[in-house]
Design a protein around this motif. Structure first.
Motif: not given
Length: 405
Positions: A176, A304, A307-308, A310-312, A314
């Protein structure tokens, strides 16, 4: 009784920073110095300030040398020392990560890697000193905060390198991390190897009763952030852990994501602090095939992990539902060796009895790659050694198994 260590890498981490933090937290400098695998070492700590924070910094004076060592040379130095078996195993694991990372960077087998900076005596002192300090503090579990990565370039034996250094990035695969506006090396290869090899996970501080705090400083004094790492030592708070260990399930439905990305999203969830992550086949609107991505998290890790996802992935959103209750085994960690390589094992206890034993798969893969064996054969041998480890385990004698290799 064993302890949990949380590494708060405020300004990054290097081997000397981590060692000075552990000494500041109560590890005996004299005991560490007496068991280091190198002679003629002058080792001491002194007080410094970083942004007004009182910290300890390490001074290491060694005989001048020009030796460039290979991995087998490092192993020989460690094995011939008077270090206890568990610190030896921890030191071997850190140097194994360094050798494998350098091998990938230079596209050569790990055994052919020639250590320059990281193979110098001061790096051996840092890595073995940290392993000895953990033994002094009776640390069984290590959790590391996300790591701040600076930018710029640095001079090395290989020439001018970009930051983070290529070997550092190789070691930190799956860790991380986040970028910071610092022109300099915040995480060294030695520091990366130590936290990656020692940590059970990266993420938020686990529930524990805090007993000791140590602060170690790096040589640089960054203008934007204090260049320190804090070693927070404590006893696991089982009551708080059971209440907050798995309070939420985060979910999202996906029908537009490449299947090849699924392992990466699951890995990102686990790195962000999820207890578990999985997918379930689902039929979406208009009859399209898809799947549901789920992650089991504590309330502390909700932000955390969300957010992971949403970020990684689709997805455009994540839903949250609360878990009313969860039964969980008490978990402890040990280390076994296969063909001279350290492999972490997890032991599950029910009412003081070992009911589950599991070798760490990533360690088995690493050992298989280093030895040319199959992952299956390494796993079977590690399981056998782990079962021997478990047979001597009992709640009243933590040291009898947690220090066994």
């Amino acid at each position: 009784m064993t302890s949990t260590l949380y590494l708060d890498c405020v300004g990054g981490v290097a081997g000397d920073m981590l060692l000075s933090a552990l000494i500041d937290a109560g590890a005996s400098l004299d005991a560490i110095r007496s068991r280091l695998p190198v002679s003629d070492v002058s080792l001491d700590v002194h007080a410094v300030q970083r942004h007004g924070i009182a910290s300890s910094a390490l001074n290491v004076a060694l005989p001048h040398e020009h030796a460039h060592r290979r991995w087998q040379d490092i192993r020989r130095i460690i094995d011939s020392s008077s270090m206890p078996e568990r610190p030896k195993a921890r030191a071997h694991k850190a140097f194994a990560l360094l050798a494998e990372a350098e091998g990938r960077v230079h596209r050569i087998p790990p055994e052919e890697v020639t250590f320059h900076e990281v193979g110098a005596l001061d790096a051996i002192v840092d890595i073995c000193g940290v392993a000895l300090a953990l033994d002094e503090l009776d640390v069984d579990e290590v959790v590391c905060s996300p790591l701040p990565l600076g930018h710029g370039t640095i001079n090395s034996a290989h020439g001018v390198l970009p930051l983070p250094a290529p070997a550092t990035l190789e070691i930190l695969r799956g860790a991380n991390t986040f970028g910071v506006d610092i022109n300099g090396e915040t995480v060294t290869p030695t520091g990366a190897a130590l936290v990656s090899s020692l940590s059970n996970r990266f993420g938020a501080m686990p529930p524990m009763t805090l007993s000791a705090i140590g602060t170690g400083a790096g040589n640089a004094d960054w203008p934007n952030v204090p260049n320190v790492v804090r070693a927070l030592l404590g006893r696991p708070n089982r009551h708080v852990t059971e209440l907050g260990q798995a309070a939420l399930v985060l979910e999202t439905n996906l029908d537009d994501m490449l299947p090849e990305w699924v392992p990466d999203v699951l890995a990102a969830c686990l790195a962000a602090g999820a207890h578990d992550a999985w997918t379930t086949p689902a039929t979406m609107k208009h009859g399209r095939p898809g799947f549901t991505l789920s992650a089991l998290v504590s309330t502390a890790a909700e932000n955390s992990v969300a957010r992971a996802i949403l970020r990684h992935s689709t997805t455009l959103g994540v839903r949250v539902r609360r878990v009313e209750h969860r039964w969980a085994l008490e978990r402890r960690f040990g280390t076994v060796t296969v063909d001279g390589h350290a492999i972490a094992v997890k032991l599950g206890f029910l009412d003081g009895e070992v009911v589950n034993v599991k070798p760490e798969h990533r360690d088995c893969v690493r050992v298989a790659e280093a030895t040319g064996r199959s992952v299956k054969s390494v796993w079977v041998q590690a399981l056998g050694a782990a079962q021997e480890l478990a047979s001597g385990a009992c709640p009243e004698q933590d040291r009898s198994w947690s220090h066994h290799t």
